[in-house]
Design a protein around this motif. Structure first.
Motif, short mmCIF file in Angstrom:
data_model
loop_
_atom_site.label_atom_id
_atom_site.label_comp_id
_atom_site.label_asym_id
_atom_site.label_seq_id
_atom_site.Cartn_x
_atom_site.Cartn_y
_atom_site.Cartn_z
N LYS A 1 0.80 -1.11 -0.01
CA LYS A 1 0.00 -0.09 0.06
C LYS A 1 0.89 1.25 0.00
O LYS A 1 0.78 2.13 -0.62
N ALA A 2 1.96 1.23 0.65
CA ALA A 2 2.70 2.38 1.01
C ALA A 2 3.53 2.65 -0.55
O ALA A 2 4.03 3.80 -0.89
N LYS A 3 4.01 1.55 -1.15
CA LYS A 3 4.67 1.44 -2.27
C LYS A 3 3.69 2.18 -3.34
O LYS A 3 4.17 2.96 -4.27
N ALA A 4 2.53 1.52 -3.51
CA ALA A 4 1.37 2.30 -4.43
C ALA A 4 1.23 3.65 -4.15
O ALA A 4 1.39 4.68 -5.22
N LYS A 5 1.25 4.20 -3.01
CA LYS A 5 1.11 5.63 -2.68
C LYS A 5 2.23 6.51 -3.09
O LYS A 5 1.91 7.41 -3.54
N ALA A 6 3.25 5.70 -2.85
CA ALA A 6 4.41 6.58 -3.19
C ALA A 6 4.68 6.87 -4.54
O ALA A 6 5.03 7.68 -4.85
N GLU A 7 4.29 5.64 -5.45
CA GLU A 7 4.36 5.70 -6.70
C GLU A 7 3.51 6.86 -7.42
O GLU A 7 3.87 7.54 -8.31
N VAL B 1 6.25 14.56 -10.59
CA VAL B 1 7.30 14.45 -11.98
C VAL B 1 6.28 15.04 -12.81
O VAL B 1 6.90 15.94 -13.66
N ARG B 2 5.14 14.66 -13.03
CA ARG B 2 4.37 15.08 -14.11
C ARG B 2 4.37 16.68 -13.96
O ARG B 2 4.57 17.29 -15.01
N LYS B 3 4.03 17.21 -12.87
CA LYS B 3 3.50 18.61 -12.76
C LYS B 3 4.97 19.45 -12.81
O LYS B 3 4.71 20.35 -13.70
N ALA B 4 5.90 18.91 -12.42
CA ALA B 4 7.35 19.58 -12.58
C ALA B 4 7.44 19.58 -13.90
O ALA B 4 8.23 20.63 -14.66
N ALA B 5 7.60 18.55 -14.71
CA ALA B 5 7.86 18.32 -16.22
C ALA B 5 7.02 19.35 -16.97
O ALA B 5 7.33 20.02 -18.11
N HIS B 6 5.76 19.37 -16.54
CA HIS B 6 5.00 20.37 -17.58
C HIS B 6 5.27 21.90 -17.19
O HIS B 6 5.14 22.53 -18.31
N ALA C 1 5.14 12.62 -19.46
CA ALA C 1 4.39 11.23 -19.99
C ALA C 1 4.93 10.22 -18.97
O ALA C 1 4.28 9.29 -18.55
N LYS C 2 6.33 10.02 -18.73
CA LYS C 2 6.77 9.15 -17.83
C LYS C 2 6.16 9.29 -16.56
O LYS C 2 5.95 8.17 -15.71
N GLY C 3 6.15 10.58 -15.85
CA GLY C 3 5.48 10.80 -14.33
C GLY C 3 4.12 10.32 -14.65
O GLY C 3 3.66 9.84 -13.46
N ALA C 4 3.26 10.36 -15.58
CA ALA C 4 1.91 9.89 -15.63
C ALA C 4 1.85 8.58 -15.63
O ALA C 4 1.18 7.99 -14.96
N ALA C 5 2.93 7.91 -16.31
CA ALA C 5 2.93 6.47 -16.34
C ALA C 5 3.08 6.09 -15.01
O ALA C 5 2.58 4.86 -14.43
#
Length: 57
Positions: free
Chosen positions: A6-12, A19-24, A33-37
């Motif tokens: 559960k912690a691993k899923a939330k961390a991802e 990552v997605r927001k910073a990249a945008h 796209a990698k952040g969204a994935a």
């Protein structure tokens, strides 16, 4: 659901969103796209664990 999974899923999810927001912000669409994935993978991992809990009873 195991606490570690559960912690691993939330961390991802959190890392992927960051990552997605910073990249945008800096117009790096491939990195976004990698952040969204990564975010999607975390969300799906969480769903998988919830589904396993349903079948365990």
């Amino acid at each position: 659901m195991s606490g570690a999974e559960k912690a691993k899923a939330k961390a991802e999810q959190v890392v992927g969103k960051a990552v997605r927001k910073a990249a945008h912000a800096v117009h790096k669409e491939q990195l976004a796209a990698k952040g969204a994935a990564l975010e999607t993978r975390g969300r799906l991992r969480g769903e998988k664990e919830r589904a396993k809990d349903v079948f365990k009873g």
